[in-house]
Design a protein around this motif. Structure first.
Motif, PDB file in Angstrom:
ATOM      1  N   LEU A 207       0.812  -1.225   0.000  1.00 49.33           N
ATOM      2  CA  LEU A 207       0.000   0.000   0.000  1.00 49.33           C
ATOM      3  C   LEU A 207       0.842   1.270   0.000  1.00 49.33           C
ATOM      4  N   ALA A 208       1.955   1.259   0.765  1.00 49.45           N
ATOM      5  CA  ALA A 208       2.688   2.516   0.980  1.00 49.45           C
ATOM      6  C   ALA A 208       4.163   2.425   0.595  1.00 49.45           C
ATOM      7  N   GLY A 209       4.639   1.248   0.242  1.00 47.65           N
ATOM      8  CA  GLY A 209       6.064   1.111  -0.100  1.00 47.65           C
ATOM      9  C   GLY A 209       6.944   1.028   1.139  1.00 47.65           C
TER      10      GLY A 209
ATOM     11  N   THR B  66       2.647   4.538   9.677  1.00 45.31           N
ATOM     12  CA  THR B  66       3.604   5.525   9.167  1.00 45.31           C
ATOM     13  C   THR B  66       4.243   6.268  10.345  1.00 45.31           C
ATOM     14  N   THR B  67       5.464   6.708  10.119  1.00 41.19           N
ATOM     15  CA  THR B  67       6.170   7.506  11.140  1.00 41.19           C
ATOM     16  C   THR B  67       6.127   8.949  10.667  1.00 41.19           C
ATOM     17  N   ASN B  68       5.567   9.814  11.500  1.00 38.85           N
ATOM     18  CA  ASN B  68       5.261  11.175  11.024  1.00 38.85           C
ATOM     19  C   ASN B  68       6.136  12.257  11.663  1.00 38.85           C
ATOM     20  N   MET B  69       7.241  11.856  12.266  1.00 40.87           N
ATOM     21  CA  MET B  69       8.056  12.838  12.977  1.00 40.87           C
ATOM     22  C   MET B  69       8.521  13.971  12.046  1.00 40.87           C
ATOM     23  N   THR B  70       8.367  15.189  12.497  1.00 43.62           N
ATOM     24  CA  THR B  70       8.757  16.342  11.683  1.00 43.62           C
ATOM     25  C   THR B  70       8.905  17.553  12.588  1.00 43.62           C
ATOM     26  N   SER B  71       9.408  18.649  12.066  1.00 43.48           N
ATOM     27  CA  SER B  71       9.463  19.891  12.851  1.00 43.48           C
ATOM     28  C   SER B  71       9.670  21.072  11.913  1.00 43.48           C
TER      29      SER B  71
ATOM     30  N   PHE C 215      11.572  24.070  10.287  1.00 43.78           N
ATOM     31  CA  PHE C 215      12.977  24.336   9.942  1.00 43.78           C
ATOM     32  C   PHE C 215      13.885  23.124  10.225  1.00 43.78           C
ATOM     33  N   ARG C 216      13.346  21.922  10.025  1.00 46.65           N
ATOM     34  CA  ARG C 216      14.155  20.709  10.187  1.00 46.65           C
ATOM     35  C   ARG C 216      15.220  20.692   9.084  1.00 46.65           C
ATOM     36  N   GLU C 217      16.433  20.359   9.418  1.00 45.26           N
ATOM     37  CA  GLU C 217      17.557  20.354   8.467  1.00 45.26           C
ATOM     38  C   GLU C 217      17.620  21.721   7.773  1.00 45.26           C
TER      39      GLU C 217
ATOM     40  N   SER D  43       6.420  16.604  -0.835  1.00 48.43           N
ATOM     41  CA  SER D  43       5.744  15.349  -1.196  1.00 48.43           C
ATOM     42  C   SER D  43       5.558  14.360  -0.042  1.00 48.43           C
ATOM     43  N   ALA D  44       6.054  14.672   1.134  1.00 47.00           N
ATOM     44  CA  ALA D  44       5.780  13.830   2.323  1.00 47.00           C
ATOM     45  C   ALA D  44       5.659  14.796   3.492  1.00 47.00           C
ATOM     46  N   SER D  45       4.547  15.539   3.495  1.00 43.97           N
ATOM     47  CA  SER D  45       4.473  16.764   4.307  1.00 43.97           C
ATOM     48  C   SER D  45       4.093  16.524   5.757  1.00 43.97           C
TER      49      SER D  45
ATOM     50  N   GLN E  43       4.481  20.926   9.299  1.00 44.52           N
ATOM     51  CA  GLN E  43       5.562  21.838   9.680  1.00 44.52           C
ATOM     52  C   GLN E  43       6.478  22.147   8.492  1.00 44.52           C
ATOM     53  N   GLU E  44       6.721  21.156   7.643  1.00 45.42           N
ATOM     54  CA  GLU E  44       7.641  21.372   6.510  1.00 45.42           C
ATOM     55  C   GLU E  44       7.034  22.334   5.457  1.00 45.42           C
ATOM     56  N   PRO E  45       5.808  22.089   4.965  1.00 44.66           N
ATOM     57  CA  PRO E  45       5.276  23.058   3.988  1.00 44.66           C
ATOM     58  C   PRO E  45       5.053  24.447   4.578  1.00 44.66           C
TER      59      PRO E  45
ATOM     60  N   SER F 270       1.681  17.206   0.117  1.00 43.22           N
ATOM     61  CA  SER F 270       0.938  15.948   0.070  1.00 43.22           C
ATOM     62  C   SER F 270       1.554  14.923   1.007  1.00 43.22           C
ATOM     63  N   ASP F 271       0.753  13.926   1.327  1.00 41.42           N
ATOM     64  CA  ASP F 271       1.206  12.810   2.156  1.00 41.42           C
ATOM     65  C   ASP F 271       0.236  11.668   1.883  1.00 41.42           C
ATOM     66  N   ILE F 272       0.668  10.462   2.186  1.00 34.95           N
ATOM     67  CA  ILE F 272      -0.239   9.313   2.016  1.00 34.95           C
ATOM     68  C   ILE F 272      -1.245   9.239   3.157  1.00 34.95           C
ATOM     69  N   ASP F 273      -0.876   9.807   4.310  1.00 35.72           N
ATOM     70  CA  ASP F 273      -1.617   9.608   5.548  1.00 35.72           C
ATOM     71  C   ASP F 273      -2.668  10.714   5.723  1.00 35.72           C
TER      72      ASP F 273
ATOM     73  N   PHE G  56      -1.464  12.156  -1.608  1.00 38.25           N
ATOM     74  CA  PHE G  56      -0.726  11.568  -2.740  1.00 38.25           C
ATOM     75  C   PHE G  56       0.169  10.454  -2.212  1.00 38.25           C
ATOM     76  N   ASN G  57       0.121   9.323  -2.920  1.00 34.63           N
ATOM     77  CA  ASN G  57       0.955   8.182  -2.555  1.00 34.63           C
ATOM     78  C   ASN G  57       2.170   8.142  -3.477  1.00 34.63           C
ATOM     79  N   LEU G  58       3.352   8.221  -2.899  1.00 30.25           N
ATOM     80  CA  LEU G  58       4.576   8.187  -3.720  1.00 30.25           C
ATOM     81  C   LEU G  58       4.710   6.865  -4.465  1.00 30.25           C
ATOM     82  N   MET G  59       3.933   5.859  -4.084  1.00 32.71           N
ATOM     83  CA  MET G  59       3.939   4.575  -4.791  1.00 32.71           C
ATOM     84  C   MET G  59       3.055   4.605  -6.042  1.00 32.71           C
TER      85      MET G  59
ATOM     86  N   CYS H 119      11.377  15.954  -0.821  1.00 32.84           N
ATOM     87  CA  CYS H 119      10.968  14.582  -0.510  1.00 32.84           C
ATOM     88  C   CYS H 119      11.902  14.108   0.604  1.00 32.84           C
ATOM     89  N   ARG H 120      11.676  14.630   1.790  1.00 33.83           N
ATOM     90  CA  ARG H 120      12.673  14.468   2.851  1.00 33.83           C
ATOM     91  C   ARG H 120      12.200  13.510   3.945  1.00 33.83           C
ATOM     92  N   ASN H 121      13.110  12.646   4.330  1.00 34.57           N
ATOM     93  CA  ASN H 121      12.893  11.730   5.455  1.00 34.57           C
ATOM     94  C   ASN H 121      11.711  10.784   5.257  1.00 34.57           C
ATOM     95  N   VAL H 122      11.541  10.347   4.039  1.00 32.18           N
ATOM     96  CA  VAL H 122      10.558   9.285   3.762  1.00 32.18           C
ATOM     97  C   VAL H 122      11.223   8.125   3.021  1.00 32.18           C
TER      98      VAL H 122
HETATM   99  C1  LIG Z   1       9.174  11.093   8.993  1.00 34.56           C
HETATM  100  S1  LIG Z   1       7.926  11.936   8.108  1.00 34.56           S
HETATM  101  C2  LIG Z   1       8.871  13.193   7.292  1.00 34.56           C
HETATM  102  C3  LIG Z   1       8.129  14.501   7.250  1.00 34.56           C
HETATM  103  C4  LIG Z   1       8.879  15.647   6.587  1.00 34.56           C
HETATM  104  N1  LIG Z   1       9.132  15.393   5.201  1.00 34.56           N
HETATM  105  C5  LIG Z   1      10.164  15.959   7.294  1.00 34.56           C
HETATM  106  O1  LIG Z   1      11.247  15.729   6.758  1.00 34.56           O
HETATM  107  O2  LIG Z   1      10.110  16.449   8.428  1.00 34.56           O
HETATM  108  C6  LIG Z   1       7.577  10.783   6.780  1.00 34.56           C
HETATM  109  C7  LIG Z   1       6.233  11.020   6.110  1.00 34.56           C
HETATM  110  O3  LIG Z   1       6.191  10.237   4.907  1.00 34.56           O
HETATM  111  C8  LIG Z   1       4.848   9.791   4.722  1.00 34.56           C
HETATM  112  N2  LIG Z   1       4.832   8.644   3.805  1.00 34.56           N
HETATM  113  C9  LIG Z   1       5.183   7.363   4.042  1.00 34.56           C
HETATM  114  N3  LIG Z   1       4.985   6.608   2.945  1.00 34.56           N
HETATM  115  C10 LIG Z   1       4.503   7.433   1.984  1.00 34.56           C
HETATM  116  C11 LIG Z   1       4.095   7.246   0.642  1.00 34.56           C
HETATM  117  N4  LIG Z   1       4.135   6.054   0.051  1.00 34.56           N
HETATM  118  N5  LIG Z   1       3.638   8.324  -0.052  1.00 34.56           N
HETATM  119  C12 LIG Z   1       3.581   9.549   0.535  1.00 34.56           C
HETATM  120  N6  LIG Z   1       3.941   9.781   1.809  1.00 34.56           N
HETATM  121  C13 LIG Z   1       4.392   8.741   2.526  1.00 34.56           C
HETATM  122  C14 LIG Z   1       4.388   9.458   6.139  1.00 34.56           C
HETATM  123  O4  LIG Z   1       2.984   9.439   6.232  1.00 34.56           O
HETATM  124  C15 LIG Z   1       5.045  10.578   6.951  1.00 34.56           C
HETATM  125  O5  LIG Z   1       4.156  11.648   7.166  1.00 34.56           O
END
Ligand SMILES: C[S@@+](CC[C@H](N)C(=O)[O-])C[C@H]1O[C@@H](n2cnc3c(N)ncnc32)[C@H](O)[C@@H]1O
Length: 287
Positions: free
Chosen positions: A29-31, A83-88, A90-92, A118-120, A124-126, A150-153, A208-211, A226-229
């Motif tokens: 479903l999510a890769g 899914t792991t949603n950790m973010t903040s 001005f991260r990085e 693309s994985a928002s 906090q990131e957008p 966008s995000d899958i979640d 949006f699903n990156l898959m 497309c950071r930390n996904v």
């Molecule tokens: C750890 S967070 C990173 C958030 C932000 N990009 C950052 O760097 O702070 C990872 C995000 O990727 C999303 N994610 C996981 N698989 C995904 C997919 N197939 N398509 C889109 N988003 C996805 C998760 O739902 C989660 O919100």
């Protein structure tokens, strides 16, 4: 069904077979790749026990039966749980220092800009991107900036679009930025902040699903975050996602990955610039 008391994670066994079913579905479903090891086993148990409790299932097998033939919303709930949603904000931060310089240079030559985050996650990131745009460009320039997040979640997307954050969730911002871009809602008690309308309106949220097999957008983007996904994907999925992201960029457009993710990115359309920043080499027509 047991309604008498909450079952603890240790009281319910997760067999290797059922683990493999959950991990397989998450991959499909999510890769997201969850090879069997003690860390992932604890993660799946810990996250899914809450869903089990909510439905009052007594075993992971019972939940699996419900999940495998479940509706889209049942599957969405499963994705949200794993899914792991950790973010903040001005991260990085080096990426946002780069972005501010880029914005100035871009608008010296061009008059519009498209950014895709693309994985928002929870937003906090957008909103950090929107703050950089707001602080760097003039009002008339800002009117020509589009930020898609966008995000899958769906759960995190909902939180992001509503824009409410606790004190802990707004770390990374200066006092001045909090005053300028947030309303403090409850003056007494635990502080709650809401992103002001003018900043919220700068970001458009969508699932949006990156898959997805094809990334179909009306026009390509100048910058894709497309950071930390990618860290949750296996090598094959990373390669495919990077290829599709590169095809979603304008010629000379930029792709920003998480600082720890850029190690083995090899794509013939992209050249590495600085820390986790890549640039599209050729126009689409030439490939
Ligand atoms: C750890 S967070 C990173 C958030 C932000 N990009 C950052 O760097 O702070 C990872 C995000 O990727 C999303 N994610 C996981 N698989 C995904 C997919 N197939 N398509 C889109 N988003 C996805 C998760 O739902 C989660 O919100």
């Amino acid at each position: 069904m047991n309604t008498a008391r909450k079952l603890s994670q240790d009281e319910i066994e997760l067999s290797k077979e059922t683990y493999a079913l959950f991990a397989g579905l998450m991959y499909q479903l999510a890769g997201v790749n969850l090879p069997l090891n003690s860390k992932n086993e604890a993660l799946i148990k810990n996250r899914l026990i809450r869903v089990l409790r909510a439905y009052q299932f007594e075993s992971y097998e019972e939940y699996w039966k419900y999940l495998k033939n479940g509706s889209d919303s049942v599957k969405q709930e499963f994705i949200s749980a794993l899914t792991t949603n950790m973010t903040s904000f001005f991260r990085e931060n080096s990426h946002f220092e780069w972005l501010r310089k880029y914005l100035k240079a871009h608008f010296e030559k061009l008059y519009s800009l498209r950014i895709w985050c693309s994985a928002s996650s929870t937003g906090q990131e957008p909103y950090t991107i929107a703050i950089c745009v707001y602080e760097t460009l003039t009002e008339s320039q800002r009117a020509h900036v589009k930020i898609l997040a966008s995000d899958i979640d769906l759960e995190v997307l909902k939180k992001a679009s509503l824009g409410y954050y606790t004190e802990n969730e707004i770390t990374g911002l200066t006092k001045e930025q909090i005053l300028k871009f947030f309303d403090r809602l409850n003056q007494q008690g635990e502080p709650l902040y809401r992103v002001k309308d003018f900043l919220r309106n700068m970001v458009q949220f969508s699932q949006f699903n990156l898959m997805s097999e094809k990334y179909e957008f009306k026009r390509p983007f100048d910058i894709v975050f497309c950071r930390n996904v990618l860290i949750y994907f296996d090598e094959k999925t990373v390669k495919e996602v990077i290829e599709k992201l590169s095809q979603s960029l304008n010629k000379d457009g930029f792709l920003l990955l998480g600082h720890s993710e850029s190690g083995n990115i090899k794509n013939e359309n992209l050249k590495a610039l600085s820390k986790a920043i890549y640039q599209r080499k050729e126009s689409h027509e030439k490939n």
